[in-house]
Motif scaffolding. Structure first.
Motif, PDB file in Angstrom:
ATOM      1  N   ARG A  66       0.863  -1.185   0.000  1.00  0.00           N
ATOM      2  CA  ARG A  66       0.000   0.000   0.000  1.00  0.00           C
ATOM      3  C   ARG A  66       0.899   1.234   0.000  1.00  0.00           C
ATOM      4  O   ARG A  66       1.851   1.317   0.770  1.00  0.00           O
ATOM      5  CB  ARG A  66      -0.905  -0.004   1.227  1.00  0.00           C
ATOM      6  N   LEU A  67       0.584   2.183  -0.895  1.00  0.00           N
ATOM      7  CA  LEU A  67       1.328   3.440  -0.972  1.00  0.00           C
ATOM      8  C   LEU A  67       1.028   4.237   0.294  1.00  0.00           C
ATOM      9  O   LEU A  67      -0.101   4.670   0.508  1.00  0.00           O
ATOM     10  CB  LEU A  67       0.909   4.200  -2.232  1.00  0.00           C
ATOM     11  N   SER A  68       2.021   4.376   1.160  1.00  0.00           N
ATOM     12  CA  SER A  68       1.796   5.034   2.447  1.00  0.00           C
ATOM     13  C   SER A  68       2.046   6.533   2.384  1.00  0.00           C
ATOM     14  O   SER A  68       1.441   7.293   3.137  1.00  0.00           O
ATOM     15  CB  SER A  68       2.667   4.392   3.536  1.00  0.00           C
ATOM     16  N   GLU A  69       2.940   6.963   1.494  1.00  0.00           N
ATOM     17  CA  GLU A  69       3.222   8.393   1.324  1.00  0.00           C
ATOM     18  C   GLU A  69       3.467   8.673  -0.142  1.00  0.00           C
ATOM     19  O   GLU A  69       4.120   7.898  -0.831  1.00  0.00           O
ATOM     20  CB  GLU A  69       4.453   8.816   2.124  1.00  0.00           C
ATOM     21  N   PHE A  70       2.938   9.793  -0.587  1.00  0.00           N
ATOM     22  CA  PHE A  70       3.194  10.242  -1.953  1.00  0.00           C
ATOM     23  C   PHE A  70       3.148  11.758  -1.945  1.00  0.00           C
ATOM     24  O   PHE A  70       2.097  12.365  -2.049  1.00  0.00           O
ATOM     25  CB  PHE A  70       2.169   9.663  -2.935  1.00  0.00           C
ATOM     26  N   SER A  71       4.312  12.357  -1.748  1.00  0.00           N
ATOM     27  CA  SER A  71       4.454  13.816  -1.734  1.00  0.00           C
ATOM     28  C   SER A  71       5.128  14.195  -3.045  1.00  0.00           C
ATOM     29  O   SER A  71       6.340  14.009  -3.209  1.00  0.00           O
ATOM     30  CB  SER A  71       5.304  14.274  -0.553  1.00  0.00           C
ATOM     31  N   ALA A  72       4.324  14.692  -3.977  1.00  0.00           N
ATOM     32  CA  ALA A  72       4.803  14.956  -5.336  1.00  0.00           C
ATOM     33  C   ALA A  72       6.113  15.723  -5.327  1.00  0.00           C
ATOM     34  O   ALA A  72       6.243  16.749  -4.667  1.00  0.00           O
ATOM     35  CB  ALA A  72       3.744  15.714  -6.126  1.00  0.00           C
ATOM     36  N   GLY A  73       7.070  15.186  -6.043  1.00  0.00           N
ATOM     37  CA  GLY A  73       8.360  15.823  -6.209  1.00  0.00           C
ATOM     38  C   GLY A  73       9.388  15.503  -5.157  1.00  0.00           C
ATOM     39  O   GLY A  73      10.555  15.879  -5.300  1.00  0.00           O
ATOM     40  N   SER A  74       9.003  14.796  -4.079  1.00  0.00           N
ATOM     41  CA  SER A  74       9.995  14.611  -3.019  1.00  0.00           C
ATOM     42  C   SER A  74      10.003  13.256  -2.326  1.00  0.00           C
ATOM     43  O   SER A  74      11.066  12.772  -1.962  1.00  0.00           O
ATOM     44  CB  SER A  74       9.826  15.704  -1.956  1.00  0.00           C
ATOM     45  N   LEU A  75       8.843  12.615  -2.122  1.00  0.00           N
ATOM     46  CA  LEU A  75       8.825  11.405  -1.303  1.00  0.00           C
ATOM     47  C   LEU A  75       7.762  10.432  -1.793  1.00  0.00           C
ATOM     48  O   LEU A  75       6.623  10.818  -2.052  1.00  0.00           O
ATOM     49  CB  LEU A  75       8.530  11.773   0.159  1.00  0.00           C
ATOM     50  N   MET A  76       8.168   9.180  -1.895  1.00  0.00           N
ATOM     51  CA  MET A  76       7.247   8.106  -2.231  1.00  0.00           C
ATOM     52  C   MET A  76       7.614   6.916  -1.345  1.00  0.00           C
ATOM     53  O   MET A  76       8.786   6.556  -1.243  1.00  0.00           O
ATOM     54  CB  MET A  76       7.385   7.735  -3.717  1.00  0.00           C
ATOM     55  N   ALA A  77       6.613   6.338  -0.684  1.00  0.00           N
ATOM     56  CA  ALA A  77       6.874   5.197   0.195  1.00  0.00           C
ATOM     57  C   ALA A  77       5.701   4.235   0.127  1.00  0.00           C
ATOM     58  O   ALA A  77       4.560   4.639  -0.057  1.00  0.00           O
ATOM     59  CB  ALA A  77       7.068   5.668   1.641  1.00  0.00           C
ATOM     60  N   TRP A  78       6.030   2.946   0.246  1.00  0.00           N
ATOM     61  CA  TRP A  78       4.972   1.947   0.353  1.00  0.00           C
ATOM     62  C   TRP A  78       5.311   0.969   1.449  1.00  0.00           C
ATOM     63  O   TRP A  78       6.455   0.816   1.843  1.00  0.00           O
ATOM     64  CB  TRP A  78       4.703   1.243  -0.964  1.00  0.00           C
ATOM     65  N   ARG A  79       4.270   0.323   1.948  1.00  0.00           N
ATOM     66  CA  ARG A  79       4.421  -0.655   3.018  1.00  0.00           C
ATOM     67  C   ARG A  79       3.850  -1.981   2.539  1.00  0.00           C
ATOM     68  O   ARG A  79       2.718  -2.042   2.081  1.00  0.00           O
ATOM     69  CB  ARG A  79       3.674  -0.150   4.246  1.00  0.00           C
ATOM     70  N   GLY A  80       4.656  -3.010   2.651  1.00  0.00           N
ATOM     71  CA  GLY A  80       4.236  -4.342   2.252  1.00  0.00           C
ATOM     72  C   GLY A  80       4.355  -5.311   3.406  1.00  0.00           C
ATOM     73  O   GLY A  80       5.000  -5.027   4.411  1.00  0.00           O
ATOM     74  N   LYS A  81       3.721  -6.481   3.238  1.00  0.00           N
ATOM     75  CA  LYS A  81       3.754  -7.496   4.295  1.00  0.00           C
ATOM     76  C   LYS A  81       3.751  -8.878   3.670  1.00  0.00           C
ATOM     77  O   LYS A  81       3.269  -9.064   2.553  1.00  0.00           O
ATOM     78  CB  LYS A  81       2.578  -7.326   5.241  1.00  0.00           C
ATOM     79  N   LEU A  82       4.297  -9.824   4.405  1.00  0.00           N
ATOM     80  CA  LEU A  82       4.251 -11.228   4.015  1.00  0.00           C
ATOM     81  C   LEU A  82       3.053 -11.854   4.712  1.00  0.00           C
ATOM     82  O   LEU A  82       3.023 -11.923   5.950  1.00  0.00           O
ATOM     83  CB  LEU A  82       5.542 -11.943   4.419  1.00  0.00           C
ATOM     84  N   LEU A  83       2.053 -12.237   3.946  1.00  0.00           N
ATOM     85  CA  LEU A  83       0.822 -12.859   4.429  1.00  0.00           C
ATOM     86  C   LEU A  83       0.009 -11.945   5.339  1.00  0.00           C
ATOM     87  O   LEU A  83      -1.021 -11.443   4.942  1.00  0.00           O
ATOM     88  CB  LEU A  83       1.090 -14.211   5.097  1.00  0.00           C
ATOM     89  N   VAL A  84       0.446 -11.740   6.579  1.00  0.00           N
ATOM     90  CA  VAL A  84      -0.286 -10.874   7.507  1.00  0.00           C
ATOM     91  C   VAL A  84       0.682  -9.875   8.136  1.00  0.00           C
ATOM     92  O   VAL A  84       1.871 -10.165   8.303  1.00  0.00           O
ATOM     93  CB  VAL A  84      -1.006 -11.672   8.628  1.00  0.00           C
TER      94      VAL A  84
END
Length: 152
Positions: A66-84
């Motif tokens: 899931r895309l957790s942060e998206f600050s145009a021009g400076s920061l992009m972050a996502w959070r993933g998980k294995l199963l749960v």
């Protein structure tokens, strides 16, 4: 809870705007990105993504962070998980820093946590780190090539 991190950075002789444009043009990743060979989803925090990674010496892995942060021009972050959540989680971040003289420093980081973290071998993390470094170099080459083609 314990965490393990991969932290890389690279200086790119292109504007932050150019680097951001290449970094967020996900449909073109297969053309240049040796590590994240597929990335699909909306450019907005909270969006579910489909990411396909190909770590050096490893097999392709597709997951749905899931895309957790998206600050145009400076920061992009996502959070993933294995199963749960809590089993093996990862937060992947790209942050752009403008450099004096018009260049950009890319900070490319992932923090891992979860109950299975103690079982993750150093080899797996090292392959992921090598994938980050390969992607960083490929991003640098692509951005600098595009910057050299741009009209002055």
């Amino acid at each position: 809870m314990a965490t393990r991190s991969i932290a890389t950075e690279i200086d790119i002789a292109a504007s932050p705007e150019r680097v951001w444009q290449v970094l967020t043009d996900w449909r073109r990743y297969p053309e240049w990105n040796p590590f994240i060979v597929g990335l699909h989803g909306r450019h907005e925090a909270g969006a579910r993504l489909v990411a396909t990674l190909h770590p050096p010496g490893g097999r392709r892995l597709t997951f749905r962070p899931r895309l957790s942060e998206f600050s145009a021009g400076s920061l992009m972050a996502w959070r993933g998980k294995l199963l749960v959540a809590g089993l093996l989680d990862g937060e992947h971040r790209f942050r752009l820093e403008a450099l004096d003289g018009g260049g950009t420093r890319l900070h490319h980081v992932e923090d891992f946590s979860g109950l299975l973290l103690p079982l993750i071998g150093d080899g797996l993390l090292e392959r992921a780190r090598q994938g980050f470094l390969q992607m960083n170099q490929a991003l640098k080459r692509r951005c600098e090539a595009l910057a050299s083609q741009a009209p002055a």
